[in-house]
Design a protein around this motif. Sequence first.
Motif, mmCIF file in Angstrom:
data_model
loop_
_atom_site.group_PDB
_atom_site.id
_atom_site.type_symbol
_atom_site.label_atom_id
_atom_site.label_comp_id
_atom_site.label_asym_id
_atom_site.label_seq_id
_atom_site.Cartn_x
_atom_site.Cartn_y
_atom_site.Cartn_z
ATOM 1 N N ARG A 316 0.883 -1.288 0.123
ATOM 2 C CA ARG A 316 0.057 -0.086 -0.192
ATOM 3 C C ARG A 316 0.786 1.304 0.031
ATOM 4 O O ARG A 316 0.799 2.124 -0.838
ATOM 5 N N SER A 317 1.977 1.280 0.921
ATOM 6 C CA SER A 317 2.671 2.569 1.014
ATOM 7 C C SER A 317 3.856 2.393 0.160
ATOM 8 O O SER A 317 4.206 3.366 -0.539
ATOM 9 N N ASN A 318 4.161 1.253 -0.359
ATOM 10 C CA ASN A 318 5.131 0.977 -1.293
ATOM 11 C C ASN A 318 6.501 1.821 -1.391
ATOM 12 O O ASN A 318 6.797 2.454 -2.345
ATOM 13 N N ARG A 319 6.940 1.925 -0.166
ATOM 14 C CA ARG A 319 8.090 2.801 0.034
ATOM 15 C C ARG A 319 9.329 2.419 -0.124
ATOM 16 O O ARG A 319 9.981 1.304 -0.114
ATOM 17 N N ILE A 320 10.384 3.324 -0.691
ATOM 18 C CA ILE A 320 11.526 3.215 -1.083
ATOM 19 C C ILE A 320 12.488 2.714 0.049
ATOM 20 O O ILE A 320 12.303 2.962 1.254
ATOM 21 N N ARG A 321 13.717 1.844 -0.254
ATOM 22 C CA ARG A 321 14.464 1.211 0.788
ATOM 23 C C ARG A 321 15.459 2.208 0.859
ATOM 24 O O ARG A 321 15.877 3.135 0.082
ATOM 25 N N PRO A 322 15.902 2.212 2.283
ATOM 26 C CA PRO A 322 17.172 3.140 2.636
ATOM 27 C C PRO A 322 18.172 3.047 1.527
ATOM 28 O O PRO A 322 18.871 4.129 0.985
ATOM 29 N N GLU A 323 18.695 1.896 1.030
ATOM 30 C CA GLU A 323 19.927 1.653 0.151
ATOM 31 C C GLU A 323 19.393 2.563 -1.312
ATOM 32 O O GLU A 323 20.491 3.018 -1.669
#
Length: 439
Positions: A316-323
Motif C-alpha cells: 500500500r505504502s510501497n516505500r523506497i528502501r534506505p539503500e
Amino acid sequence: MKQLIVILLLASNSLYAQKKIAYEDLMQPAVFSLSMVMLHDVVNPPAASRYYAYCTLGAYDIVSQNNNAIVAPSSFIKRYTPVVITTPKTSYDYHIAALYCVYESGRLLLPSGYMLEENEKTFIELLQKHKIKQSVIDSSVAVAKSVAAQIAAWSKQDDYGKLSTRLRYTPLKGDGYWFPTPPSYMEAVEPNWKTVKTLVIDSCNQFVPAPPEKFSKDSGTKFYALAREVYDVSKNPSQEQLNVAGFWDCNPFAVASEGHMMIGFKKISPGGHWMNITAIAAKKAKLDFDKTIQIHAIEAVTLMDAFISCWDEKYRSNRIRPETYINRYIDLKWQPLLQTPPFPEYTSGHSVVSTASAEVLTYLLGDNFSFTDNSEEMFELKPRTFSSFRKAAAEAAISRLYGGIHFRDAIESGQVEGKAIGKFICEKINAAGIKPVIQ
C-alpha cells in the motif's frame, strides 16, 4: 548443515533408548526438518509462515481430539473445519500420529516435500527400534496421512493458489516508491500476499499502521533525517550492533557477487527463527507433548496472520528502501550491512512478526521468561540470551536499522502493528479457553 541434521537425528534416536519415549522432545526436530526443506526451496518469508501454520495445525487437531483439556483449533480459527478421524482412539497412538502428520503435511504442501520421506522413514525405524507394535505404528501413520490430506485440501481455501494467476507486478513510478535493489535486483516478493485469507485476525487490513513519513529529498526534512540515521549508524557501528544485525538477518536468499560470479547464501526465515524460539521455550518450560504441539501451532498461526497484515501495508505504502534513497541522495557507493530484501520497506516485517510472536508467547509462558536462542548456530553465529520474549523481539526490530535495510519509523510502526495483532490473537485464544501455560 548436514552435520547438524545428523546430530538432531542421533539426539532423537537417543530418546528412544529411554524406557518411555519423550515425544515432546521430537517436535523441534520435526519442525526443523520443515525449515531445512524450505531452506532448500528458498521459500520466501510470507510463504514459509503459511507452511508452518498448515504443517502444525493437523498435529494440533489430532491432539485436541484425544485430549479434552486441549482447546480445539476450530475454537479460535474462524474458517477452520475440524479434521475427521474415524479410527478408534484405542487403535492408534496420537503422539505418533501428530508427529508423523507434521512430516506428512510438509511432504504434501512443500515444493520439495518429497525430501521429508526420509524423515518419515527414520521416524518409523526409531519407533520399531523402540519395539512399538507394528499394528499401532501402521494405524497411527494411517491417521496422520488422512489428517494431512484433509489439511492440504482445506489449505486450498485460502486463495494462495490464485496468486499465480494475477498480473505480474510492475514497480510504481515515482521517486519515493520501492525499486529493485542490488546486487541481483530481484523482482518484488509476493505483491498480492494480502489476498491470502487470514486465520485469526479479521482481515489483512484490520491493523493498518499510521502512514509512513512523507518522502522528501530535502536535507532539512524528517524523511532525510531518517535516511541519514541509517547512513550514520552504518559508518561506525559497534560490535554489538554488528552482532545484533547478523543474528537476526534471516534472509532466505542473499546474493554475493565476486567479479562476474554471483553466489547465493541461504538462511532460515524470520518465521523459522521464531518457530525455533518456540521450541526452545517449550523445552525450557518442560511442557508436555500436548501443550508443546499446541504452542507451536498457535505461534505458526500468529506468524501467518502477521505476515499477511504486514504485506498488506508494504504494497500500500510501497516505500523506497534506505539503500536506494542513500545511493541517490547521500552516497552513491554506500551499501547496507545486510542485503536489502526484494520488497517495499514499510513496515518492517521482522518488527511486525517478532512483536506479534512475543506477545503471544508472553501470554502463554509469561513475561520475564529468559532463554538462550541458538537458532543461528548452524550459520556459525553465537547464541544470544534474552530475559523475555519482548526483549528478543525488540532486538529483532532494531536489528533492521543496524543492518541498513529499514528506516526507524518502519520499525516502530511495525512494532505497534505487531503488538496489536499479537494482543488480538491473545484475546481470541483466551476467549476460546486457552489459558497461560505458566501462571
